[in-house]
Write a protein that holds these residues in place. Structure first.
Motif, PDB file in Angstrom:
ATOM      1  N   PRO A   1       0.813  -1.233   0.000  1.00  0.00           N
ATOM      2  CA  PRO A   1       0.000   0.000   0.000  1.00  0.00           C
ATOM      3  C   PRO A   1       0.841   1.275   0.000  1.00  0.00           C
ATOM      4  O   PRO A   1       0.302   2.368  -0.147  1.00  0.00           O
ATOM      5  N   GLN A   2       2.172   1.147   0.177  1.00  0.00           N
ATOM      6  CA  GLN A   2       3.017   2.342   0.265  1.00  0.00           C
ATOM      7  C   GLN A   2       3.053   3.121  -1.042  1.00  0.00           C
ATOM      8  O   GLN A   2       3.385   4.312  -1.041  1.00  0.00           O
ATOM      9  N   PHE A   3       2.770   2.467  -2.172  1.00  0.00           N
ATOM     10  CA  PHE A   3       2.895   3.155  -3.462  1.00  0.00           C
ATOM     11  C   PHE A   3       1.970   4.361  -3.534  1.00  0.00           C
ATOM     12  O   PHE A   3       2.389   5.461  -3.911  1.00  0.00           O
ATOM     13  N   ASN A   4       0.708   4.183  -3.187  1.00  0.00           N
ATOM     14  CA  ASN A   4      -0.250   5.295  -3.261  1.00  0.00           C
ATOM     15  C   ASN A   4       0.097   6.414  -2.284  1.00  0.00           C
ATOM     16  O   ASN A   4      -0.185   7.588  -2.549  1.00  0.00           O
ATOM     17  N   LYS A   5       0.730   6.061  -1.139  1.00  0.00           N
ATOM     18  CA  LYS A   5       1.109   7.080  -0.163  1.00  0.00           C
ATOM     19  C   LYS A   5       2.357   7.836  -0.623  1.00  0.00           C
ATOM     20  O   LYS A   5       2.449   9.057  -0.446  1.00  0.00           O
ATOM     21  N   THR A   6       3.309   7.096  -1.200  1.00  0.00           N
ATOM     22  CA  THR A   6       4.567   7.722  -1.636  1.00  0.00           C
ATOM     23  C   THR A   6       4.354   8.552  -2.891  1.00  0.00           C
ATOM     24  O   THR A   6       4.895   9.662  -3.015  1.00  0.00           O
ATOM     25  N   PHE A   7       3.573   8.015  -3.831  1.00  0.00           N
ATOM     26  CA  PHE A   7       3.341   8.704  -5.103  1.00  0.00           C
ATOM     27  C   PHE A   7       1.872   9.148  -5.150  1.00  0.00           C
ATOM     28  O   PHE A   7       1.022   8.512  -5.774  1.00  0.00           O
ATOM     29  N   TYR A   8       1.615  10.245  -4.480  1.00  0.00           N
ATOM     30  CA  TYR A   8       0.239  10.741  -4.313  1.00  0.00           C
ATOM     31  C   TYR A   8      -0.314  11.248  -5.652  1.00  0.00           C
ATOM     32  O   TYR A   8       0.344  12.031  -6.350  1.00  0.00           O
TER      33      TYR A   8
END
Length: 456
Positions: free
Chosen positions: A78-85
């Motif tokens: 799930p970090q992708f959506n948080k890192t690349f907003y």
């Protein structure tokens, strides 16, 4: 019936960004590369499952692992959506496709290394390079919008959000004006030195109608290219010499400065350090690249110009070259001027550039055997003698003086006609009356004989 072959060519559209545009473009390229590095790790971790999927199946499979949606709230990464907003969906899919290609290439090379397929026995294992110098692919409507051909709107990243910015287009070529060409998704190429759109086009060349001539090219040392347009009856309707002397002098002057600097550096002995005069050699390679494009463009222009005579021969107009693949110079002593000329011979570059340009117009490039093209007189009188003081001059057995390169171009054109019409009656035969050597090859006179059997 054969369908026309698709040819893909890429144009460079120069952009003129403002200082603010440059900052935004730099941030966009930076965040895209970070996303690619992130995705390479995910795809490589699950390659045992993803490697068996097709290209259409792979993208949604990777998105299930890292892209959260309302219908898919729980994902493994799930970090992708948080890192690349708010990362644009089309850029995300382009990054997935690029990252999958990097992983697939690494896995293939690593398996070959494990199986012992190596250039050297002590070759190190290949490494997975996630930090690549890639550039974002832009999709129409989602990532870029064209306003005519003067301006383009590009979706860029400002450090916290994605927004649209307008940039002036200052340089174009002509492929977008051709009706049959289809524009594909461009790539944004931006770094400290350049800023442009790399725009690929799918070109569909029209089927060429039967023509009555071929364009023969003799690539030489003293004259870069000698061109002769030969009809199927053996008539030469055009001839031309191409030799961009100014560019060649610029290249040779720089190469001469290298030898002078080397002698000052080494003296009578010693070794040069690695990368000595690398900038000068790089400049010379670029000059050679330019020479190749200048000569090949003129060759194609001549072929187009003399593409109008119609006869009932079962072939299309073609450009004919000698087959010089693997050819190595025998003449010239070490460090001699002749040996240096051979090193500056652009035979492969001119031939390849010509083939690319001519294929885009639906033309055909063929190669013929190089043996005896310049050695035999085009009129069938026998073997020519080269002038020792002026090697470009040839003397026929009849006493006639003629340009050796032009004589070779005539014979190359004749062989091209025989090869295209699939009639090899002019090749591979010997003649005692004309004084040809055994196993002689076709000359221009063989086309005359074919058109008028009484001359035989």
């Amino acid at each position: 019936m054969k369908t026309p072959t698709k040819v893909i060519r890429t144009d460079k559209w120069q952009l003129n960004p403002t200082p603010d545009n440059k900052m935004l473009l730099g941030e966009t390229v930076k965040v895209y590369r970070r996303a690619c590095r992130y995705l390479v790790g995910i795809i490589y971790t699950h390659w045992s499952e993803l490697g068996e999927l097709t290209a259409d199946q792979l993208t949604p499979a990777v998105e299930k692992l890292m892209h959260q949606t309302a219908k898919r709230p729980n994902v493994k990464y799930p970090q992708f959506n948080k890192t690349f907003y708010k990362f644009p969906s089309y850029l995300r899919r382009a990054a997935i496709a690029f990252s999958a290609g990097q992983v697939s290439s690494f896995v293939t090379r690593y398996r070959e290394w494990q199986s012992g397929n190596r250039k050297r026995k002590d070759a190190l294992a290949p490494r997975l390079n996630a930090d690549t110098g890639c550039y974002p692919s832009l999709y129409k409507g989602q990532c870029y919008k064209l306003h005519g051909y003067d301006q383009v709107e590009i979706k860029v990243f400002n450090g916290s959000d994605w927004l649209w910015t307008t940039i002036q287009i200052t340089g174009l070529r002509e492929r977008h004006l051709v009706a049959n060409n289809k524009m594909m998704s461009p790539s944004l190429v931006f770094n400290e030195r350049v800023c442009h759109l790399s725009v690929p086009f799918t070109c569909k060349p029209e089927k060429r109608k039967p023509e009555a001539n071929v364009t023969a090219v003799d690539l030489g040392i003293n004259t870069t290219a000698t061109i002769a347009v030969v009809t199927h009856s053996g008539t030469v309707i055009h001839r031309e010499f191409l030799h961009p002397g100014r560019d060649i002098d610029r290249r040779d002057k720089r190469l001469k400065s290298v030898s002078m600097r080397a002698s000052l550096t080494m003296g009578k002995g010693g070794k040069l350090h690695k990368g000595f005069c690398s900038k000068t050699y790089q400049k010379c390679r670029r000059i050679n690249h330019q020479i190749g494009h200048i000569v090949s463009k003129r060759i194609v222009d001549i072929a187009k110009e003399f593409n109008s005579v119609r006869v009932a021969w079962p072939t299309a107009l073609a450009i004919v070259f000698e087959n010089l693949k693997g050819w190595k110079p025998k003449g010239g002593k070490k460090r001699s001027k002749l040996r240096q000329k051979f090193h500056g011979w652009l035979k492969s570059k001119i031939r390849d550039f010509t083939e690319m340009k001519w294929a885009e117009l639906g033309g055909k490039l063929i190669e013929v055997v190089a043996a005896y093209t310049s050695k035999l007189a085009y009129d069938g009188s026998g073997t020519v003698k080269r002038n020792s003081k002026k090697y470009s001059l040839a003397t026929f057995p009849s006493g006639k003086y003629f340009n050796a390169d032009l004589n070779g171009a005539y014979n190359i054109g004749a062989r091209g006609v025989f090869k295209l019409t699939r009639r090899n009656d002019g090749e591979g035969r010997s003649s005692k009356s004309t004084g040809r050597p055994p196993r002689g090859w076709a000359c221009l006179c063989d086309l005359w004989v074919r058109g008028n059997p009484k001359l035989a």
